[in-house]
Design a protein around this motif. Structure first.
Motif, PDB file in Angstrom:
ATOM      1  N   GLY A  10      29.697  -1.531   7.898  1.00  0.00           N
ATOM      2  CA  GLY A  10      30.108  -0.245   8.468  1.00  0.00           C
ATOM      3  C   GLY A  10      28.954   0.708   8.689  1.00  0.00           C
ATOM      4  O   GLY A  10      27.881   0.581   8.084  1.00  0.00           O
ATOM      5  N   GLU A  31      34.069  -7.513   5.663  1.00  0.00           N
ATOM      6  CA  GLU A  31      33.906  -6.126   6.087  1.00  0.00           C
ATOM      7  C   GLU A  31      33.475  -5.225   4.937  1.00  0.00           C
ATOM      8  O   GLU A  31      34.110  -5.217   3.881  1.00  0.00           O
ATOM      9  CB  GLU A  31      35.222  -5.609   6.675  1.00  0.00           C
ATOM     10  CG  GLU A  31      35.072  -4.259   7.296  1.00  0.00           C
ATOM     11  CD  GLU A  31      36.081  -4.026   8.407  1.00  0.00           C
ATOM     12  OE1 GLU A  31      36.127  -2.883   8.876  1.00  0.00           O
ATOM     13  OE2 GLU A  31      36.793  -4.965   8.786  1.00  0.00           O
ATOM     14  N   GLU A  88      32.721  -1.202   3.983  1.00  0.00           N
ATOM     15  CA  GLU A  88      33.153   0.123   4.428  1.00  0.00           C
ATOM     16  C   GLU A  88      31.968   1.006   4.819  1.00  0.00           C
ATOM     17  O   GLU A  88      30.890   0.920   4.237  1.00  0.00           O
ATOM     18  CB  GLU A  88      33.946   0.813   3.322  1.00  0.00           C
ATOM     19  CG  GLU A  88      35.262   0.138   3.008  1.00  0.00           C
ATOM     20  CD  GLU A  88      36.221   0.160   4.184  1.00  0.00           C
ATOM     21  OE1 GLU A  88      36.336   1.217   4.842  1.00  0.00           O
ATOM     22  OE2 GLU A  88      36.846  -0.883   4.453  1.00  0.00           O
ATOM     23  N   THR A 107      29.056   3.566   2.389  1.00  0.00           N
ATOM     24  CA  THR A 107      29.262   3.082   1.026  1.00  0.00           C
ATOM     25  C   THR A 107      28.061   2.241   0.631  1.00  0.00           C
ATOM     26  O   THR A 107      27.511   1.510   1.451  1.00  0.00           O
ATOM     27  CB  THR A 107      30.564   2.244   0.944  1.00  0.00           C
ATOM     28  OG1 THR A 107      31.650   3.047   1.428  1.00  0.00           O
ATOM     29  CG2 THR A 107      30.861   1.801  -0.468  1.00  0.00           C
ATOM     30  N   GLN A 140      29.679   6.082  -2.951  1.00  0.00           N
ATOM     31  CA  GLN A 140      29.632   6.563  -1.573  1.00  0.00           C
ATOM     32  C   GLN A 140      28.224   7.050  -1.256  1.00  0.00           C
ATOM     33  O   GLN A 140      27.478   7.467  -2.151  1.00  0.00           O
ATOM     34  CB  GLN A 140      30.628   7.705  -1.358  1.00  0.00           C
ATOM     35  CG  GLN A 140      32.079   7.281  -1.464  1.00  0.00           C
ATOM     36  CD  GLN A 140      32.444   6.239  -0.437  1.00  0.00           C
ATOM     37  OE1 GLN A 140      32.767   5.125  -0.797  1.00  0.00           O
ATOM     38  NE2 GLN A 140      32.374   6.566   0.832  1.00  0.00           N
TER      39      GLN A 140
END
Length: 193
Positions: free
Chosen positions: A151, A165, A167, A170, A182
């Motif tokens: 991501g 996948e 995020e 992160t 995060q």
């Protein structure tokens, strides 16, 4: 594309895994990169970008593949503006590999967009794309496996192993890569990946 189709693979009839054109391009590409770019200093990134484009890579302005990186099949590489593939990176581009805007792939990373179907007697090759989002950082010696989707703004820590996948924004670490916290978003995080 998840499995190399029968026209390309030839495995349905026991033939070679890649077309003659694919194999010839790679046979020419490897010495061209080694002799024409493998020795070049960092400042000659426009020349390396030119060579990659000549062999089918989609290279945006300001993108850079460092001289000691290895690109298996340039036509399956797409790099957006300001994206960098660092020294010693292995870009095993059996499938498409996309590196988003201002993403950094650090030294020694292995981007592996191919595997085998080990549940079949012919052990067919499978090509699965890898996508790295804008502002992502793939840290030193990490491994991104076939089908990895990183991501926007994500961090894959040093020597981490990532599939599937991850995020956005992160931070991931370990084998397999697990989310640990995060990451702060940048002011221009609305960029295209």
């Amino acid at each position: 594309m998840t499995i190399l189709d029968a026209r390309e693979s030839g495995l349905a009839n026991g033939g070679p895994s890649f077309s003659l054109g694919n194999r010839l391009l790679r046979a020419v590409w490897i010495p061209v990169w080694r002799l024409g770019a493998g020795w070049t200093p960092r400042q000659l990134h426009p020349w390396r970008r030119f060579l990659l484009r000549a062999f089918g890579a989609r290279m945006a302005p300001g993108s850079d593949v460092r001289a000691s990186a290895k690109v298996w099949y340039p036509a399956n590489l797409e790099m957006h503006e300001g994206a960098i593939i660092g020294p010693g990176v292995n870009v095993y581009s059996m499938g498409k590999i996309t590196v988003g805007r201002k993403a950094l792939v650090s030294q020694g990373v292995h981007l592996c967009a191919g595997t085998h179907d080990f549940d079949t007697p012919l052990f067919q090759l499978e090509a699965k794309p890898i996508t790295i989002g804008a502002h992502a950082w793939i840290a030193a010696e990490a491994f991104l496996g076939p089908g990895a989707r990183i991501g926007e703004g994500a961090v894959v820590g040093a020597r981490a192993v990532a599939f599937g996948e991850l995020e956005p924004w992160t931070v991931y670490s370990g084998n397999p890569a697990r989310a640990i916290r995060q990451r702060r978003r940048f002011a221009d995080d609305a960029s295209n990946s």
